[in-house]
Design a protein around this motif. Structure first.
Motif, PDB file in Angstrom:
ATOM      1  N   LEU A   1       0.842  -1.190   0.000  1.00  0.00           N
ATOM      2  CA  LEU A   1       0.000   0.000   0.000  1.00  0.00           C
ATOM      3  C   LEU A   1       0.883   1.249   0.000  1.00  0.00           C
ATOM      4  O   LEU A   1       1.875   1.295   0.720  1.00  0.00           O
ATOM      5  N   SER A   2       0.520   2.231  -0.807  1.00  0.00           N
ATOM      6  CA  SER A   2       1.203   3.536  -0.767  1.00  0.00           C
ATOM      7  C   SER A   2       0.162   4.605  -0.531  1.00  0.00           C
ATOM      8  O   SER A   2      -0.970   4.490  -1.035  1.00  0.00           O
ATOM      9  N   LEU A   3       0.559   5.649   0.191  1.00  0.00           N
ATOM     10  CA  LEU A   3      -0.368   6.749   0.385  1.00  0.00           C
ATOM     11  C   LEU A   3       0.382   8.069   0.311  1.00  0.00           C
ATOM     12  O   LEU A   3       1.581   8.148   0.610  1.00  0.00           O
ATOM     13  N   ALA A   4      -0.338   9.082  -0.151  1.00  0.00           N
ATOM     14  CA  ALA A   4       0.281  10.408  -0.296  1.00  0.00           C
ATOM     15  C   ALA A   4      -0.727  11.462   0.136  1.00  0.00           C
ATOM     16  O   ALA A   4      -1.901  11.334  -0.184  1.00  0.00           O
ATOM     17  N   PRO A   5      -0.276  12.502   0.865  1.00  0.00           N
ATOM     18  CA  PRO A   5       1.093  12.658   1.331  1.00  0.00           C
ATOM     19  C   PRO A   5       1.384  11.736   2.521  1.00  0.00           C
ATOM     20  O   PRO A   5       0.459  11.338   3.226  1.00  0.00           O
ATOM     21  N   ALA A   6       2.677  11.411   2.713  1.00  0.00           N
ATOM     22  CA  ALA A   6       3.085  10.569   3.838  1.00  0.00           C
ATOM     23  C   ALA A   6       2.757  11.264   5.151  1.00  0.00           C
ATOM     24  O   ALA A   6       2.776  12.496   5.232  1.00  0.00           O
ATOM     25  N   ARG A   7       2.495  10.463   6.175  1.00  0.00           N
ATOM     26  CA  ARG A   7       2.211  11.019   7.506  1.00  0.00           C
ATOM     27  C   ARG A   7       3.560  11.226   8.213  1.00  0.00           C
ATOM     28  O   ARG A   7       4.057  10.348   8.902  1.00  0.00           O
TER      29      ARG A   7
ATOM     30  N   ALA B   1      -4.185  10.528  -1.785  1.00  0.00           N
ATOM     31  CA  ALA B   1      -4.464   9.317  -2.572  1.00  0.00           C
ATOM     32  C   ALA B   1      -3.874   8.094  -1.904  1.00  0.00           C
ATOM     33  O   ALA B   1      -2.934   8.208  -1.095  1.00  0.00           O
ATOM     34  N   ALA B   2      -4.424   6.931  -2.252  1.00  0.00           N
ATOM     35  CA  ALA B   2      -3.849   5.660  -1.799  1.00  0.00           C
ATOM     36  C   ALA B   2      -3.885   4.671  -2.953  1.00  0.00           C
ATOM     37  O   ALA B   2      -4.795   4.704  -3.788  1.00  0.00           O
ATOM     38  N   MET B   3      -2.868   3.818  -3.000  1.00  0.00           N
ATOM     39  CA  MET B   3      -2.758   2.793  -4.039  1.00  0.00           C
ATOM     40  C   MET B   3      -2.473   1.464  -3.374  1.00  0.00           C
ATOM     41  O   MET B   3      -1.645   1.414  -2.450  1.00  0.00           O
ATOM     42  N   CYS B   4      -3.174   0.411  -3.767  1.00  0.00           N
ATOM     43  CA  CYS B   4      -2.775  -0.913  -3.263  1.00  0.00           C
ATOM     44  C   CYS B   4      -2.531  -1.850  -4.428  1.00  0.00           C
ATOM     45  O   CYS B   4      -3.174  -1.767  -5.471  1.00  0.00           O
ATOM     46  N   ASN B   5      -1.558  -2.728  -4.237  1.00  0.00           N
ATOM     47  CA  ASN B   5      -1.193  -3.674  -5.283  1.00  0.00           C
ATOM     48  C   ASN B   5      -2.136  -4.859  -5.310  1.00  0.00           C
ATOM     49  O   ASN B   5      -2.726  -5.246  -4.282  1.00  0.00           O
TER      50      ASN B   5
END
Ligand code: AMP
Length: 379
Positions: free
Chosen positions: A220-226, A310-314
């Motif tokens: 999982l990636s998310l932006a902006p990072a916390r 935004a968030a992205m999951c593989n």
């Protein structure tokens, strides 16, 4: 500034996986022709290219024929030999150049470059023999992780050493090849900076992206990072310096560990669009793929503003175990975007696609994207 390579020209991509596919999509949208080169038939990039050459990367005759038909060469896969990029450079610009590839395709060369240039990295030791492994562990202690120096990605060729064990089988399991021993970092989080540099040295970045891995593979990636703003600014400064010192033209991603005492350590560099940057397709003014195209073609770089969190999951091949996932159920989430890479065979751990969602906060985006992913395995 050198003459830009304009729409209508042909972009040559060494590699034919999903990164090449998404680069090809961006290139075709902007009116470029695309040729790709790689060892597989019916590949993710090959399905979208004007021409897909199916050959091994060390087949230099095939590389020569390929580069004679394109206007610029870039790559989406690091493990292309120095001989192939040197040959390509006799005919057309290769961006980023062979030196960047040579350093970043080999974990030891990469870590040595970073350490010598004064960048913060995980403590490491080179390992060429069992004796060096024992000696390295004496310095680094446990836990540690042993990684092959070349041809490693997504946790392949890695072995975590949590406590003293018989090291001989561990060393031999890596194929007795050159390796790197790293201290295991008890990180608070992992983040990345996806950045680009143009032919004229212009630098742009997509801020800091937060990454959550599962079994050493990005989940999982998310932006902006916390992340505290000072630390985010420091990560971007490091990324700028890395791109400048390597004289990169194109996208390069710097992956970091953030330690519990709020230090940044570089884990790895990727000299190409990166999995953590996939969310820029929906979330940024210019996607990382269009940015790569602009950079390697010598065009002005595009805006990198994040339009919304935004968030992205593989989507890994494991998800296919019970049969084809329920695509319609995921598409029932109107804000979620489905990306599939056209791979014919799903294998555990294989990246088959991803989902992205925008949201009013990163948390809202995560919630949506994970709900859509869970729905894939509903009846
Ligand atoms: P790599 O292929 O080196 O990027 O490793 C993939 C993932 O494994 C990283 O993103 C981390 O989640 C984990 N990992 C790799 N090396 C280390 C390390 N030295 N300490 C802690 N976790 C690690």
């Amino acid at each position: 500034m050198s003459t830009p390579i304009l729409p209508g020209a042909t972009v040559g991509i060494l590699g034919n996986g999903q990164l090449g596919r998404m680069l090809a999509l961006a290139a075709r949208r902007m009116g470029y022709r695309v040729h790709c080169f790689g060892p597989d038939h019916d590949s993710p990039a090959g399905q979208l290219a004007d021409q897909a050459v199916c050959a091994q990367y060390d087949d230099l005759d095939a590389v020569r024929t390929f580069v004679q038909q394109v206007d610029v060469v870039t790559f989406e896969f690091e493990n292309v030999s120095a001989a192939a990029t040197a040959l390509a450079a006799e005919y057309v610009p290769v961006r980023p150049d062979g030196r960047v590839l040579d350093i970043t395709q080999h974990r030891l060369r990469e870590k040595n470059f970073l350490r010598q240039a004064g960048f913060p990295v995980t403590p490491f030791h080179p390992v060429h023999s069992l004796a060096e492994l024992e000696n390295g562990l004496g310095h680094i202690g446990y836990p540690a992780v042993l990684k092959t120096a070349g041809f490693g990605y997504d946790g392949k060729g890695q072995h975590k050493l949590s406590r003293p064990v018989d090291l001989e089988p561990v060393f031999h399991a890596l194929g007795d090849q050159e390796a790197i021993l790293e201290a295991w970092v008890a990180f608070e989080r992992e983040v990345s900076v996806v950045a680009a540099r143009g032919v004229d040295g212009t630098f742009v970045h997509y801020g800091v992206i937060e990454n959550i891995h599962h079994n050493h593979i990005l989940d999982l990636s998310l932006a902006p990072a916390r992340l505290a703003p000072e630390l985010a600014a420091a990560a971007i400064d490091i990324a700028r310096d890395v791109l400048e010192q390597l004289d990169v033209v194109g996208i390069l991603c710097v992956e970091f560990f953030v330690t519990s005492d709020q230090r940044l350590l570089i884990n790895e560099l990727a000299p190409r669009p990166h999995n953590s940057g996939h969310l820029t397709i929906e979330a940024a003014t210019t996607s990382q793929f269009e940015q790569q195209l602009r950079a390697v073609c010598g065009l002005p770089l595009g805006g990198t503003e994040l339009l919304q969190p935004a968030a992205m999951c593989n989507l890994l091949g494991d998800r296919w175990e019970g049969g084809e996932p329920n695509w319609a159920a995921a598409c029932a989430f109107p804000e979620v975007k489905l990306h599939l890479y056209g791979k014919q065979r799903a294998r555990p751990g294989r990246k088959m696609g991803h989902l992205t969602s925008l949201g009013s906060t990163p948390e809202a985006a995560i919630e949506r994207v994970l709900a859509a992913r869970n729905a894939l395995n509903s009846c």
